[in-house]
Motif scaffolding. Structure first.
Motif, PDB file in Angstrom:
ATOM      1  N   THR A 178      90.369  19.767 -34.131  1.00  0.00           N
ATOM      2  CA  THR A 178      89.003  19.488 -33.687  1.00  0.00           C
ATOM      3  C   THR A 178      89.042  19.952 -32.117  1.00  0.00           C
ATOM      4  OG1 THR A 178      88.534  17.524 -34.955  1.00  0.00           O
ATOM      5  CG2 THR A 178      87.452  17.685 -32.881  1.00  0.00           C
ATOM      6  N   ILE A 179      88.087  20.517 -31.872  1.00  0.00           N
ATOM      7  CA  ILE A 179      87.832  21.057 -30.472  1.00  0.00           C
ATOM      8  C   ILE A 179      86.736  20.364 -29.683  1.00  0.00           C
ATOM      9  CG2 ILE A 179      87.482  23.029 -29.119  1.00  0.00           C
ATOM     10  CD1 ILE A 179      88.468  24.840 -31.121  1.00  0.00           C
ATOM     11  N   THR A 180      87.261  19.826 -28.853  1.00  0.00           N
ATOM     12  CA  THR A 180      85.810  19.133 -28.026  1.00  0.00           C
ATOM     13  C   THR A 180      85.573  19.951 -26.656  1.00  0.00           C
ATOM     14  OG1 THR A 180      87.425  18.067 -26.443  1.00  0.00           O
ATOM     15  CG2 THR A 180      86.897  16.834 -28.214  1.00  0.00           C
ATOM     16  N   LYS A 181      84.249  19.847 -26.332  1.00  0.00           N
ATOM     17  CA  LYS A 181      83.524  20.561 -25.035  1.00  0.00           C
ATOM     18  C   LYS A 181      84.172  20.186 -23.974  1.00  0.00           C
ATOM     19  CE  LYS A 181      78.974  20.993 -27.336  1.00  0.00           C
ATOM     20  NZ  LYS A 181      77.501  21.218 -27.088  1.00  0.00           N
ATOM     21  N   ALA A 182      84.418  21.019 -23.099  1.00  0.00           N
ATOM     22  CA  ALA A 182      84.768  20.688 -21.709  1.00  0.00           C
ATOM     23  C   ALA A 182      83.811  20.197 -20.683  1.00  0.00           C
ATOM     24  CB  ALA A 182      85.288  22.004 -21.104  1.00  0.00           C
ATOM     25  N   THR A 183      84.093  19.545 -19.688  1.00  0.00           N
ATOM     26  CA  THR A 183      83.206  19.028 -18.891  1.00  0.00           C
ATOM     27  C   THR A 183      83.277  19.765 -17.513  1.00  0.00           C
ATOM     28  OG1 THR A 183      83.195  16.975 -19.522  1.00  0.00           O
ATOM     29  CG2 THR A 183      82.457  17.116 -17.530  1.00  0.00           C
ATOM     30  N   TYR A 184      82.097  20.260 -16.964  1.00  0.00           N
ATOM     31  CA  TYR A 184      82.272  20.796 -15.683  1.00  0.00           C
ATOM     32  C   TYR A 184      82.468  19.751 -14.651  1.00  0.00           C
ATOM     33  CZ  TYR A 184      79.976  25.288 -17.366  1.00  0.00           C
ATOM     34  OH  TYR A 184      79.792  26.352 -17.974  1.00  0.00           O
TER      35      TYR A 184
END
Length: 167
Positions: free
Chosen positions: A1-7
């Motif tokens: 699973t790839i999770t979204k990054a956070t700015y």
């Protein structure tokens, strides 16, 4: 699973601004350096006239790979400027011409500020209804002024005794 990054938006601030009306445009903008790939657009963040502007900063970024960046809100408040009692000349010497104690202005009306003859007068100044100005506390709206009697210049008049024979 790839999770979204956070700015990292921790260094970005969008703070309220309060100024006094001066006829120029004012604005509220973010402070800080946006992360690479993030841009900002504003809604109602500018104003010239007195009032309250609810500004919104909306961010554009890579939504496919990064978590949501919430809009930021701030308030731009432009307060009314204060109008003080205008400059007035309160004493004149009679010379036969009309005297004006308080000049007319686009922010107020003036009554009783013009006269020609010797006397004591009162000019009444009324602030006009305007969106950008309000009466200063010391503005009482009245100016007392006078025209005093002139003194004839008799320095060039000479009375000489004349002797002569009655004929």
């Amino acid at each position: 699973t790839i999770t979204k990054a956070t700015y990292d938006m921790s260094g970005i601030k969008f703070e309220n601004v309060t100024v006094t009306y001066d006829g120029t445009e004012h604005k509220v903008e973010i402070k800080g350096t946006l992360p690479e790939g993030v841009t900002v657009a504003y809604t109602t963040n500018k104003g010239t006239n007195a009032g309250t502007y609810n500004a919104v900063a909306t961010f554009t970024y890579d939504t496919a790979n990064y978590n949501t960046i919430a809009d930021m809100n701030a308030v731009l408040t432009i307060n009314k400027a204060k109008v003080a009692l205008p400059e007035a000349t309160t004493s004149f010497v009679y010379d036969g011409t009309a005297k004006v104690a308080v000049a007319a202005h686009d922010l107020y009306t003036v009554e009783g500020a013009t006269a020609t003859v010797v006397g004591s007068y009162e000019a009444v100044i009324t602030l006009k209804d305007t969106a950008n100005y309000e009466r200063a506390e010391e503005f009482d709206g009245k100016v007392a002024w006078t025209i005093t009697k002139a003194t004839y210049d008799m320095s060039g008049v000479i009375f000489e005794d004349i002797e002569g024979e009655y004929v």
